[in-house]
Design a protein around this motif. Structure first.
Motif, PDB file in Angstrom:
ATOM      1  N   LEU A  30      42.434  50.953  39.485  1.00  0.00           N
ATOM      2  CA  LEU A  30      43.203  51.059  38.246  1.00  0.00           C
ATOM      3  C   LEU A  30      44.238  49.947  38.152  1.00  0.00           C
ATOM      4  O   LEU A  30      44.381  49.292  37.104  1.00  0.00           O
ATOM      5  CB  LEU A  30      43.875  52.426  38.172  1.00  0.00           C
ATOM      6  N   GLU A  31      44.970  49.718  39.234  1.00  0.00           N
ATOM      7  CA  GLU A  31      45.978  48.655  39.245  1.00  0.00           C
ATOM      8  C   GLU A  31      45.340  47.291  39.033  1.00  0.00           C
ATOM      9  O   GLU A  31      45.837  46.472  38.251  1.00  0.00           O
ATOM     10  CB  GLU A  31      46.724  48.684  40.578  1.00  0.00           C
ATOM     11  N   ALA A  32      44.233  47.059  39.741  1.00  0.00           N
ATOM     12  CA  ALA A  32      43.590  45.744  39.676  1.00  0.00           C
ATOM     13  C   ALA A  32      42.996  45.487  38.298  1.00  0.00           C
ATOM     14  O   ALA A  32      43.182  44.400  37.728  1.00  0.00           O
ATOM     15  CB  ALA A  32      42.503  45.650  40.744  1.00  0.00           C
ATOM     16  N   VAL A  33      42.291  46.458  37.732  1.00  0.00           N
ATOM     17  CA  VAL A  33      41.638  46.255  36.436  1.00  0.00           C
ATOM     18  C   VAL A  33      42.670  46.117  35.321  1.00  0.00           C
ATOM     19  O   VAL A  33      42.534  45.267  34.431  1.00  0.00           O
ATOM     20  CB  VAL A  33      40.667  47.418  36.151  1.00  0.00           C
ATOM     21  N   THR A  34      43.719  46.942  35.360  1.00  0.00           N
ATOM     22  CA  THR A  34      44.763  46.849  34.327  1.00  0.00           C
ATOM     23  C   THR A  34      45.443  45.489  34.358  1.00  0.00           C
ATOM     24  O   THR A  34      45.586  44.822  33.320  1.00  0.00           O
ATOM     25  CB  THR A  34      45.803  47.963  34.521  1.00  0.00           C
TER      26      THR A  34
ATOM     27  N   SER B  83      39.508  34.901  39.301  1.00  0.00           N
ATOM     28  CA  SER B  83      40.575  35.897  39.260  1.00  0.00           C
ATOM     29  C   SER B  83      40.074  37.280  39.654  1.00  0.00           C
ATOM     30  O   SER B  83      40.829  38.074  40.222  1.00  0.00           O
ATOM     31  CB  SER B  83      41.182  35.943  37.859  1.00  0.00           C
ATOM     32  N   ALA B  84      38.828  37.583  39.333  1.00  0.00           N
ATOM     33  CA  ALA B  84      38.280  38.894  39.679  1.00  0.00           C
ATOM     34  C   ALA B  84      38.285  39.106  41.186  1.00  0.00           C
ATOM     35  O   ALA B  84      38.531  40.218  41.672  1.00  0.00           O
ATOM     36  CB  ALA B  84      36.864  39.029  39.122  1.00  0.00           C
ATOM     37  N   THR B  85      38.023  38.046  41.944  1.00  0.00           N
ATOM     38  CA  THR B  85      38.041  38.179  43.406  1.00  0.00           C
ATOM     39  C   THR B  85      39.453  38.351  43.935  1.00  0.00           C
ATOM     40  O   THR B  85      39.648  38.902  45.021  1.00  0.00           O
ATOM     41  CB  THR B  85      37.408  36.940  44.058  1.00  0.00           C
ATOM     42  N   TYR B  86      40.450  37.867  43.170  1.00  0.00           N
ATOM     43  CA  TYR B  86      41.840  37.973  43.611  1.00  0.00           C
ATOM     44  C   TYR B  86      42.485  39.302  43.213  1.00  0.00           C
ATOM     45  O   TYR B  86      43.477  39.710  43.820  1.00  0.00           O
ATOM     46  CB  TYR B  86      42.675  36.841  42.999  1.00  0.00           C
ATOM     47  N   SER B  87      41.971  39.957  42.180  1.00  0.00           N
ATOM     48  CA  SER B  87      42.662  41.103  41.603  1.00  0.00           C
ATOM     49  C   SER B  87      42.797  42.260  42.595  1.00  0.00           C
ATOM     50  O   SER B  87      43.883  42.830  42.748  1.00  0.00           O
ATOM     51  CB  SER B  87      41.933  41.563  40.342  1.00  0.00           C
ATOM     52  N   ILE B  88      41.708  42.614  43.259  1.00  0.00           N
ATOM     53  CA  ILE B  88      41.754  43.716  44.225  1.00  0.00           C
ATOM     54  C   ILE B  88      42.681  43.355  45.387  1.00  0.00           C
ATOM     55  O   ILE B  88      43.498  44.174  45.831  1.00  0.00           O
ATOM     56  CB  ILE B  88      40.352  44.039  44.746  1.00  0.00           C
ATOM     57  N   MET B  89      42.577  42.114  45.859  1.00  0.00           N
ATOM     58  CA  MET B  89      43.432  41.670  46.965  1.00  0.00           C
ATOM     59  C   MET B  89      44.906  41.745  46.592  1.00  0.00           C
ATOM     60  O   MET B  89      45.738  42.201  47.389  1.00  0.00           O
ATOM     61  CB  MET B  89      43.067  40.232  47.353  1.00  0.00           C
TER      62      MET B  89
ATOM     63  N   LEU C 256      31.776  44.122  42.856  1.00  0.00           N
ATOM     64  CA  LEU C 256      31.413  44.798  41.612  1.00  0.00           C
ATOM     65  C   LEU C 256      32.061  44.117  40.409  1.00  0.00           C
ATOM     66  O   LEU C 256      31.401  43.896  39.383  1.00  0.00           O
ATOM     67  CB  LEU C 256      31.828  46.264  41.687  1.00  0.00           C
ATOM     68  N   LEU C 257      33.333  43.763  40.528  1.00  0.00           N
ATOM     69  CA  LEU C 257      34.019  43.089  39.419  1.00  0.00           C
ATOM     70  C   LEU C 257      33.377  41.735  39.114  1.00  0.00           C
ATOM     71  O   LEU C 257      33.187  41.370  37.944  1.00  0.00           O
ATOM     72  CB  LEU C 257      35.497  42.913  39.756  1.00  0.00           C
ATOM     73  N   VAL C 258      33.037  40.985  40.161  1.00  0.00           N
ATOM     74  CA  VAL C 258      32.425  39.674  39.947  1.00  0.00           C
ATOM     75  C   VAL C 258      31.079  39.819  39.245  1.00  0.00           C
ATOM     76  O   VAL C 258      30.746  39.053  38.320  1.00  0.00           O
ATOM     77  CB  VAL C 258      32.275  38.943  41.289  1.00  0.00           C
ATOM     78  N   LYS C 259      30.282  40.797  39.662  1.00  0.00           N
ATOM     79  CA  LYS C 259      28.977  41.006  39.040  1.00  0.00           C
ATOM     80  C   LYS C 259      29.119  41.439  37.583  1.00  0.00           C
ATOM     81  O   LYS C 259      28.308  41.047  36.729  1.00  0.00           O
ATOM     82  CB  LYS C 259      28.185  42.049  39.826  1.00  0.00           C
TER      83      LYS C 259
END
Length: 269
Positions: free
Chosen positions: A64-68, A185-191, A234-237
């Motif tokens: 939730l934090e990463a996607v928002t 950025s998608a690879t960085y968001s979760i991190m 998953l986000l990258v795909k």
């Protein structure tokens, strides 16, 4: 020959991954490493099965934090890149500040945001926005600057306004660069979300990893790492699929990727 090459491209990454897991498993057994030092892949997989509810509970908050933050970063970066491309003086004034903002350590920002905004959702989202914003705005700005000048001159000679020129010429041409920045950025968001959780949170994979690390439960720490990797992948795909659907003029890029056959997906759709 072509089919065999495609099969080889699809199988090669999986073989390399399985080989890495095998070396890891054999290394742990050969050196008889204790569980608090390094857990084997089999142990990590078993741990994921055992603590799956806890991983879902904490992982949903991290996601939730990463996607928002990721979505807000894309919106802000799009608007900023548009303004930088439209106003030359703004580009010269703001661009150096964007570069300087990336020299500040992420951990420092996470600590400051926690002090200023508490332990809630807001500081985590802000950290994700700052991390994901820069690659998108830089990639998109570069894509807008590299538009074919002949096309721009043609539209200007026909009396097209700046907004129409942007929408009909610059934006379509810069979309591949825009999605390249989004993919990074998608690879960085979760991190970024996990790092923010390390420094102040009561829920999330970063918080969970901190608790398990203090208990030397390395198998549970690695289980959380596996979930983090899966969420990032998953986000990258999803970004790849979005680009394939929204930027059809760049589909030659996807057709050239090893292990991906998007034409079959299109035909099946």
């Amino acid at each position: 020959m072509k089919n065999s090459a495609n099969i080889g491209h699809k199988v090669a990454p999986w073989l390399a991954f399985l080989l890495l897991l095998l070396i890891w498993e054999l290394g742990v057994r050969a050196y008889n490493l204790p569980g608090y030092v390094l857990a084997s892949p089999g142990k990590v997989l078993a741990t994921i099965t055992d603590i799956y509810p806890a991983l879902c509970f904490h992982g949903s908050m991290t996601l939730l934090e990463a996607v928002t933050g990721f979505i807000l970063a894309i919106i802000i970066a799009f608007v900023m890149a548009f303004l930088l491309d439209t106003c030359v003086w703004l580009n010269r004034a703001v661009y150096p500040l964007l570069i300087i903002s990336q020299t500040i350590p992420l951990i420092v920002l996470a600590v400051l945001f926690t002090i200023w905004f508490g332990f809630g959702l807001l500081p985590k989202i802000l950290v994700v926005i700052l991390v994901c914003f820069f690659p998108v705005v830089i990639s998109f700005s570069n894509g807008l600057r590299k538009v074919d000048p002949d096309q721009l001159n043609l539209f200007r000679s026909m009396g097209a306004s700046r907004l129409k020129t942007f929408a009909m010429v610059k934006l379509p041409a810069a979309m591949p660069a825009f999605f390249s920045g989004i993919r990074i950025s998608a690879t960085y968001s979760i991190m970024a979300a996990v790092i923010a959780e390390w420094l102040g949170s009561n829920r999330g994979l970063g918080y969970y990893m901190t608790l398990q690390q203090k208990q030397f439960a390395i198998d549970r720490v690695l289980a959380a790492v596996v979930i983090i990797c899966l969420l990032s992948l998953l986000l990258v795909k999803l970004i790849d699929l979005g680009e394939y659907l929204l930027v059809p003029w760049n589909r030659s890029y996807f057709n050239s990727l090893p292990g991906e056959d998007y034409s079959k997906k299109e035909n099946s759709a």
